[in-house]
Design an enzyme around this catalytic site. Structure first.
Site, mmCIF file in Angstrom:
data_model
loop_
_atom_site.group_PDB
_atom_site.id
_atom_site.type_symbol
_atom_site.label_atom_id
_atom_site.label_comp_id
_atom_site.label_asym_id
_atom_site.label_seq_id
_atom_site.Cartn_x
_atom_site.Cartn_y
_atom_site.Cartn_z
ATOM 1 N N SER A 54 9.006 8.481 13.584
ATOM 2 C CA SER A 54 10.254 8.779 12.873
ATOM 3 C C SER A 54 11.406 7.956 13.436
ATOM 4 O O SER A 54 12.248 7.444 12.685
ATOM 5 C CB SER A 54 10.574 10.272 12.945
ATOM 6 N N TYR A 55 11.449 7.815 14.736
ATOM 7 C CA TYR A 55 12.500 7.018 15.374
ATOM 8 C C TYR A 55 12.373 5.548 14.973
ATOM 9 O O TYR A 55 13.363 4.904 14.613
ATOM 10 C CB TYR A 55 12.400 7.168 16.893
ATOM 11 N N ALA A 56 11.145 5.025 15.028
ATOM 12 C CA ALA A 56 10.930 3.627 14.643
ATOM 13 C C ALA A 56 11.324 3.388 13.194
ATOM 14 O O ALA A 56 11.959 2.374 12.861
ATOM 15 C CB ALA A 56 9.461 3.245 14.870
ATOM 16 N N SER A 102 13.514 5.095 11.418
ATOM 17 C CA SER A 102 14.974 5.205 11.259
ATOM 18 C C SER A 102 15.686 3.964 11.775
ATOM 19 O O SER A 102 16.617 3.463 11.150
ATOM 20 C CB SER A 102 15.493 6.455 11.974
#
Length: 253
Positions: free
Chosen positions: A157-159, A161
Protein backbone atom coordinates in the site's frame (compact mmCIF):
# COMPACT_ATOMS: atom_id res chain seq x y z
CA UNK A 1 18.52 39.78 -0.86
CA UNK A 2 19.39 36.10 -1.22
CA UNK A 3 17.34 34.06 -3.70
CA UNK A 4 16.87 31.57 -0.84
CA UNK A 5 15.23 34.17 1.43
CA UNK A 6 11.62 33.38 2.39
CA UNK A 7 10.85 36.46 4.46
CA UNK A 8 7.17 37.42 4.23
CA UNK A 9 6.14 33.96 3.02
CA UNK A 10 3.78 31.56 4.78
CA UNK A 11 4.36 27.81 4.59
CA UNK A 12 1.87 25.08 5.46
CA UNK A 13 3.46 21.74 6.34
CA UNK A 14 1.39 18.63 6.94
CA UNK A 15 2.90 16.34 9.57
CA UNK A 16 5.23 19.19 10.48
CA UNK A 17 5.43 18.46 14.20
CA UNK A 18 7.97 15.63 14.09
CA UNK A 19 10.50 13.82 11.95
CA UNK A 20 11.16 14.99 8.40
CA UNK A 21 8.23 17.42 8.53
CA UNK A 22 9.62 19.17 11.59
CA UNK A 23 13.02 19.39 9.95
CA UNK A 24 11.42 21.01 6.93
CA UNK A 25 9.37 23.42 9.07
CA UNK A 26 12.47 24.57 10.92
CA UNK A 27 14.43 24.96 7.69
CA UNK A 28 11.69 27.13 6.19
CA UNK A 29 11.48 29.19 9.38
CA UNK A 30 15.25 29.69 9.41
CA UNK A 31 14.94 31.02 5.84
CA UNK A 32 12.31 33.55 6.99
CA UNK A 33 8.92 31.90 6.47
CA UNK A 34 6.05 31.90 8.93
CA UNK A 35 4.85 28.38 9.66
CA UNK A 36 1.50 26.57 9.79
CA UNK A 37 1.55 22.93 10.89
CA UNK A 38 -1.31 20.47 10.62
CA UNK A 39 -1.37 16.91 11.90
CA UNK A 40 -3.57 14.62 13.90
CA UNK A 41 -1.27 14.77 16.91
CA UNK A 42 0.22 18.27 17.10
CA UNK A 43 -0.53 20.27 20.24
CA UNK A 44 -2.51 23.39 19.41
CA UNK A 45 -0.30 25.36 21.77
CA UNK A 46 3.09 24.76 23.32
CA UNK A 47 4.49 22.12 20.97
CA UNK A 48 8.24 21.71 20.54
CA UNK A 49 8.05 22.81 16.92
CA UNK A 50 6.14 25.96 17.94
CA UNK A 51 8.81 26.81 20.51
CA UNK A 52 11.60 26.35 18.01
CA UNK A 53 9.85 28.30 15.23
CA UNK A 54 8.92 31.25 17.46
CA UNK A 55 12.44 31.31 18.91
CA UNK A 56 13.53 32.15 15.35
CA UNK A 57 11.17 35.14 15.37
CA UNK A 58 8.58 33.58 13.05
CA UNK A 59 4.84 33.30 13.44
CA UNK A 60 3.38 29.86 14.11
CA UNK A 61 -0.07 28.29 13.94
CA UNK A 62 -1.11 24.69 14.59
CA UNK A 63 -4.20 22.84 13.41
CA UNK A 64 -5.35 19.34 14.26
CA UNK A 65 -6.95 17.26 11.51
CA UNK A 66 -7.31 13.57 10.71
CA UNK A 67 -6.08 13.50 7.13
CA UNK A 68 -7.53 10.02 6.62
CA UNK A 69 -11.06 11.38 7.13
CA UNK A 70 -12.26 13.12 3.95
CA UNK A 71 -14.89 15.20 5.79
CA UNK A 72 -12.40 16.37 8.43
CA UNK A 73 -9.89 17.20 5.71
CA UNK A 74 -12.33 19.50 3.91
CA UNK A 75 -13.27 21.15 7.22
CA UNK A 76 -9.59 21.87 7.84
CA UNK A 77 -9.06 23.27 4.34
CA UNK A 78 -12.02 25.61 4.71
CA UNK A 79 -10.78 26.81 8.08
CA UNK A 80 -7.13 27.29 7.17
CA UNK A 81 -7.97 29.22 4.00
CA UNK A 82 -10.41 31.44 5.90
CA UNK A 83 -7.85 32.24 8.58
CA UNK A 84 -4.75 32.61 6.38
CA UNK A 85 -5.11 34.85 3.36
CA UNK A 86 -2.06 33.66 1.48
CA UNK A 87 -0.39 30.28 1.74
CA UNK A 88 2.72 30.67 -0.41
CA UNK A 89 4.25 27.25 0.19
CA UNK A 90 2.48 23.91 0.68
CA UNK A 91 4.54 20.96 1.86
CA UNK A 92 2.50 17.76 1.62
CA UNK A 93 4.63 15.75 4.01
CA UNK A 94 2.28 13.75 6.26
CA UNK A 95 2.34 10.04 5.62
CA UNK A 96 1.93 6.63 7.17
CA UNK A 97 3.18 3.11 6.55
CA UNK A 98 1.61 -0.25 7.46
CA UNK A 99 3.60 -3.45 7.08
CA UNK A 100 2.28 -6.87 6.08
CA UNK A 101 3.15 -9.17 3.17
CA UNK A 102 1.08 -8.58 0.05
CA UNK A 103 -0.84 -11.85 0.41
CA UNK A 104 -1.91 -10.81 3.92
CA UNK A 105 -2.23 -7.04 3.36
CA UNK A 106 -5.83 -6.20 4.38
CA UNK A 107 -8.20 -3.70 2.79
CA UNK A 108 -8.05 -1.62 5.95
CA UNK A 109 -4.29 -1.10 5.55
CA UNK A 110 -4.65 -0.30 1.85
CA UNK A 111 -7.48 2.20 2.36
CA UNK A 112 -5.88 4.05 5.27
CA UNK A 113 -2.44 4.34 3.69
CA UNK A 114 -3.79 5.60 0.36
CA UNK A 115 -6.14 8.05 2.08
CA UNK A 116 -3.29 9.68 4.00
CA UNK A 117 -0.44 9.32 1.51
CA UNK A 118 -2.23 9.99 -1.78
CA UNK A 119 -5.80 11.27 -1.45
CA UNK A 120 -5.13 13.98 1.14
CA UNK A 121 -2.03 15.40 -0.58
CA UNK A 122 -3.83 15.65 -3.91
CA UNK A 123 -6.90 17.32 -2.37
CA UNK A 124 -4.75 19.80 -0.45
CA UNK A 125 -2.71 20.60 -3.56
CA UNK A 126 -5.84 21.09 -5.64
CA UNK A 127 -7.68 23.28 -3.14
CA UNK A 128 -4.74 25.42 -2.03
CA UNK A 129 -3.26 25.34 -5.53
CA UNK A 130 -6.39 27.07 -6.88
CA UNK A 131 -5.49 30.16 -4.87
CA UNK A 132 -1.86 30.01 -5.96
CA UNK A 133 -3.00 29.88 -9.59
CA UNK A 134 -5.19 32.94 -9.04
CA UNK A 135 -2.18 34.85 -7.63
CA UNK A 136 0.18 33.48 -10.27
CA UNK A 137 2.69 32.23 -7.71
CA UNK A 138 3.22 29.40 -5.27
CA UNK A 139 5.33 26.40 -4.36
CA UNK A 140 4.01 22.89 -3.72
CA UNK A 141 6.29 20.12 -2.51
CA UNK A 142 5.29 16.49 -1.97
CA UNK A 143 7.24 14.15 0.26
CA UNK A 144 7.70 11.13 -1.97
CA UNK A 145 9.91 8.12 -1.17
CA UNK A 146 12.49 5.73 -2.53
CA UNK A 147 9.39 3.60 -3.12
CA UNK A 148 8.30 6.19 -5.67
CA UNK A 149 10.92 4.35 -7.76
CA UNK A 150 11.11 0.92 -6.11
CA UNK A 151 8.65 -1.69 -4.82
CA UNK A 152 9.83 -2.31 -1.29
CA UNK A 153 9.08 -5.39 0.84
CA UNK A 154 5.89 -6.01 2.83
CA UNK A 155 4.54 -2.49 2.16
CA UNK A 156 2.42 -2.75 -1.03
CA UNK A 157 0.00 0.00 0.00
CA UNK A 158 2.84 2.38 0.81
CA UNK A 159 4.65 1.59 -2.45
CA UNK A 160 1.44 2.13 -4.43
CA UNK A 161 0.73 5.45 -2.72
CA UNK A 162 4.24 6.83 -3.16
CA UNK A 163 4.53 5.60 -6.74
CA UNK A 164 1.30 7.37 -7.59
CA UNK A 165 2.41 10.50 -5.75
CA UNK A 166 5.38 10.79 -8.09
CA UNK A 167 2.97 10.88 -11.02
CA UNK A 168 0.84 13.50 -9.27
CA UNK A 169 3.94 15.71 -9.00
CA UNK A 170 4.51 15.47 -12.74
CA UNK A 171 0.84 15.84 -13.68
CA UNK A 172 0.39 19.03 -11.65
CA UNK A 173 3.70 20.45 -12.86
CA UNK A 174 2.66 19.88 -16.47
CA UNK A 175 -0.46 21.99 -15.93
CA UNK A 176 0.83 24.63 -13.51
CA UNK A 177 4.47 25.33 -14.44
CA UNK A 178 3.45 27.97 -16.96
CA UNK A 179 1.14 29.64 -14.45
CA UNK A 180 3.70 30.54 -11.80
CA UNK A 181 3.27 27.52 -9.53
CA UNK A 182 6.18 25.15 -8.98
CA UNK A 183 5.29 21.56 -8.11
CA UNK A 184 8.08 19.19 -7.08
CA UNK A 185 8.80 16.27 -4.80
CA UNK A 186 11.45 15.25 -2.30
CA UNK A 187 12.17 11.53 -1.96
CA UNK A 188 13.78 10.73 1.38
CA UNK A 189 16.05 7.76 1.70
CA UNK A 190 16.29 5.81 4.94
CA UNK A 191 15.83 8.41 7.67
CA UNK A 192 15.80 8.07 11.47
CA UNK A 193 12.07 8.67 12.07
CA UNK A 194 9.08 6.84 13.56
CA UNK A 195 8.31 5.30 10.15
CA UNK A 196 11.66 3.48 10.04
CA UNK A 197 11.86 2.43 13.69
CA UNK A 198 10.92 -1.18 12.88
CA UNK A 199 13.70 -1.39 10.29
CA UNK A 200 16.29 0.20 12.57
CA UNK A 201 15.37 -2.22 15.36
CA UNK A 202 15.88 -5.22 13.06
CA UNK A 203 19.67 -5.80 13.15
CA UNK A 204 19.76 -7.79 9.90
CA UNK A 205 17.60 -5.36 7.87
CA UNK A 206 19.30 -2.33 9.39
CA UNK A 207 22.78 -3.58 8.48
CA UNK A 208 21.62 -4.55 4.99
CA UNK A 209 20.26 -1.06 4.40
CA UNK A 210 23.24 0.74 5.91
CA UNK A 211 25.70 -1.24 3.82
CA UNK A 212 24.07 0.07 0.63
CA UNK A 213 24.06 3.78 1.59
CA UNK A 214 27.24 5.37 0.17
CA UNK A 215 27.12 8.12 2.80
CA UNK A 216 27.44 5.40 5.44
CA UNK A 217 24.67 6.61 7.76
CA UNK A 218 20.92 6.89 8.16
CA UNK A 219 19.60 10.33 7.27
CA UNK A 220 18.33 12.83 9.82
CA UNK A 221 15.39 15.28 9.64
CA UNK A 222 17.89 18.16 9.50
CA UNK A 223 19.07 16.87 6.12
CA UNK A 224 15.84 18.20 4.60
CA UNK A 225 16.25 21.85 5.53
CA UNK A 226 18.31 22.78 2.48
CA UNK A 227 16.32 20.85 -0.10
CA UNK A 228 12.94 22.20 1.01
CA UNK A 229 14.22 25.78 1.16
CA UNK A 230 15.67 25.44 -2.34
CA UNK A 231 12.40 24.16 -3.81
CA UNK A 232 10.37 26.77 -1.89
CA UNK A 233 12.44 29.77 -2.90
CA UNK A 234 13.28 31.82 -5.98
CA UNK A 235 16.47 29.76 -6.24
CA UNK A 236 14.36 26.87 -7.55
CA UNK A 237 12.10 28.91 -9.80
CA UNK A 238 12.98 26.92 -12.97
CA UNK A 239 12.58 23.53 -11.27
CA UNK A 240 9.27 21.84 -12.13
CA UNK A 241 8.07 18.24 -11.92
CA UNK A 242 11.30 17.02 -10.35
CA UNK A 243 11.64 14.49 -7.55
CA UNK A 244 14.80 15.29 -5.60
CA UNK A 245 16.28 12.29 -3.84
CA UNK A 246 17.76 12.99 -0.41
CA UNK A 247 19.09 9.52 0.25
CA UNK A 248 22.80 9.51 1.00
CA UNK A 249 23.42 8.18 -2.51
CA UNK A 250 21.12 5.13 -2.29
CA UNK A 251 19.56 5.55 -5.75
CA UNK A 252 22.95 5.94 -7.39
CA UNK A 253 24.21 2.62 -6.01
Amino acid sequence: MSSFNLSGKTALITGGNKGIGKGMALGLAEAGADIIVVSGSVELQGSEVEKEVTALGRKFKAYQADLSDREKLYEFIKKVLAENTNIDILVNNAGTIMRKPAAEHPDEYWDRVLAINLDAPFILAREIGKHMLERGSGKIIFTCSLLTFQGGINVPSYAASKGALGSVVKALANEWAGKGVNVNGIAPGYISTDNTEALRNDPERSQSILSRIPAGRWGEPEDFKGPVVFLSSDAGSYVHGTILTVDGGWMGR
